[in-house]
Design an enzyme around this catalytic site. Structure first.
Site, PDB file in Angstrom:
ATOM      1  N   GLY A   2      81.896  25.839  81.249  1.00 13.90           N
ATOM      2  CA  GLY A   2      82.613  27.093  81.201  1.00 13.90           C
ATOM      3  C   GLY A   2      81.918  28.129  82.045  1.00 13.90           C
ATOM      4  O   GLY A   2      80.905  27.842  82.704  1.00 13.90           O
ATOM      5  N   ASP A  12      89.320  36.120  72.536  1.00 18.76           N
ATOM      6  CA  ASP A  12      89.451  35.284  73.736  1.00 18.76           C
ATOM      7  C   ASP A  12      90.171  33.982  73.405  1.00 18.76           C
ATOM      8  O   ASP A  12      89.735  32.899  73.789  1.00 18.76           O
ATOM      9  CB  ASP A  12      88.083  34.991  74.352  1.00 18.76           C
ATOM     10  CG  ASP A  12      88.184  34.383  75.753  1.00 18.76           C
ATOM     11  OD1 ASP A  12      89.194  34.645  76.440  1.00 18.76           O
ATOM     12  OD2 ASP A  12      87.267  33.644  76.150  1.00 18.76           O
TER      13      ASP A  12
END
Length: 335
Positions: A82, A196
């Site tokens: 990520g 998120d």
């Protein structure tokens, strides 16, 4: 070619790895090269960085932690990457339990805000104990960065499946959203907003069980304050108030993001597009959801209703809580 040349090439490749992997900024790498003209390379590296020989040797052996070895674990390979961390599979040597190790990128480990957020995620995952949310075990510092030991979740992320072109039938998509809403409801009961929510943070196994795997931007307090003008989250799924960088957010921002996820699962495309994140953020604030895209695909009126209510620009129009969303989806699926 002299005997020194292969070693020199190895040193330069190692230095490139250190920069690429975030252990060294380019400016420091230049200083190392300058110093290496006068002293052995590892001595130059230690002088510029204050690293001891053990750390330098470890970084060499693990190719700048692209193949990490961590005491107490048998490493099993990379599970995912990520923007802020890499996740590796591992087996604990003390009890042979298979876990996931989330390793913060080294350049972020020296950033107080990023490191603080990572530690906060570790604490939340350890304390939450909410069904549908991955469990965290502990966080520890190692070789200049931070490692989060967490539950290993089987399956694949929804983001991976969408990237392969998969679209989800209406009932399957709603079953996924129902599970996520139930997890959000459990988080809400603990006073936590996610901030998120997106397909990349949702894992689904072969039985259709969904788990929320990342709380990197989550925070305690139903009104999450980060300061005016600060935008956290992923542009394609941001609620308008989040995109505007408003000071306070509540659980309705997560409901918007979940609505955008539902749209993506069913339609196979994002609700808004843009050339970059800035364009995407602008669209979240200014553009209206195109209902024609839903009607053109034969989506049921009820699914159309769910998406439009969850993604309402005015958060007062959205579902006020995940509980309300759970109840409506359950009632619809029971028909």
């Amino acid at each position: 070619m002299s005997a020194a040349e292969p070693a020199q090439n190895q040193d330069q490749n190692f230095l490139v790895q250190l920069v690429h992997r975030g252990f060294l900024p380019r400016e420091q790498a230049q200083l190392v090269l300058q110093a290496a003209a006068e002293v052995p390379f590892d001595d130059a590296l230690a002088a510029v960085t204050d690293w001891d020989e053990t750390r330098v040797a470890y970084l060499r052996d693990t190719e700048a932690m692209s193949k990490p070895e961590i005491p107490g674990f048998k490493m099993e390979g990379l599970l995912g990457t990520g923007a802020t961390a890499e996740v590796f599979g591992a087996q604990r040597l003390k009890d042979f339990k298979r876990v996931a190790l989330k390793i913060l990128r080294p350049n972020l480990a020296v950033d107080k805000v990023a490191a603080g957020r990572f530690i906060q995620e570790a604490k939340l995952l350890k304390d939450l104990k909410v069904p549908g949310v991955v469990r965290g075990y502990r966080a520890f510092r190692f070789m200049g960065t931070i490692v989060l030991e967490m539950e290993r979740v089987p399956g694949r992320s929804l983001e991976e499946l969408l990237a392969e072109g998969q679209r989800f039938p209406e009932r399957d998509a709603l079953a996924i959203v129902l599970q996520v809403a139930e997890a959000l409801d459990g988080m809400r009961a603990c006073g936590v907003v996610h901030r998120d929510l997106k397909p990349g943070n949702l894992m689904i196994d072969k039985h259709g069980k969904v788990r929320l795997i990342d709380l990197g931007f989550a925070g305690e307090g139903m009104e999450g304050t980060h300061g005016a003008g600060t935008t956290l989250g992923t542009a394609a799924y941001l609620a308008p108030e989040q995109a505007r960088g408003e000071e306070s957010l509540d659980g309705r921002a997560d409901i918007y993001s979940l609505g955008a996820t539902l749209y993506h699962l069913v339609i196979g495309e994002l609700p808004f597009s843009g050339e970059d994140d800035q364009d995407m953020v602008r669209a979240q604030v200014l553009e209206s959801l195109k209902g024609s895209a839903l009607k053109g695909l034969g989506i049921s009126p009820m699914l159309h209703f769910f998406i439009e209510k969850m993604m309402a620009k005015d958060r007062e129009v959205r579902y006020a809580t995940p509980t309300e969303l759970v109840e409506d989806i359950q009632a619809h699926l029971a028909r």
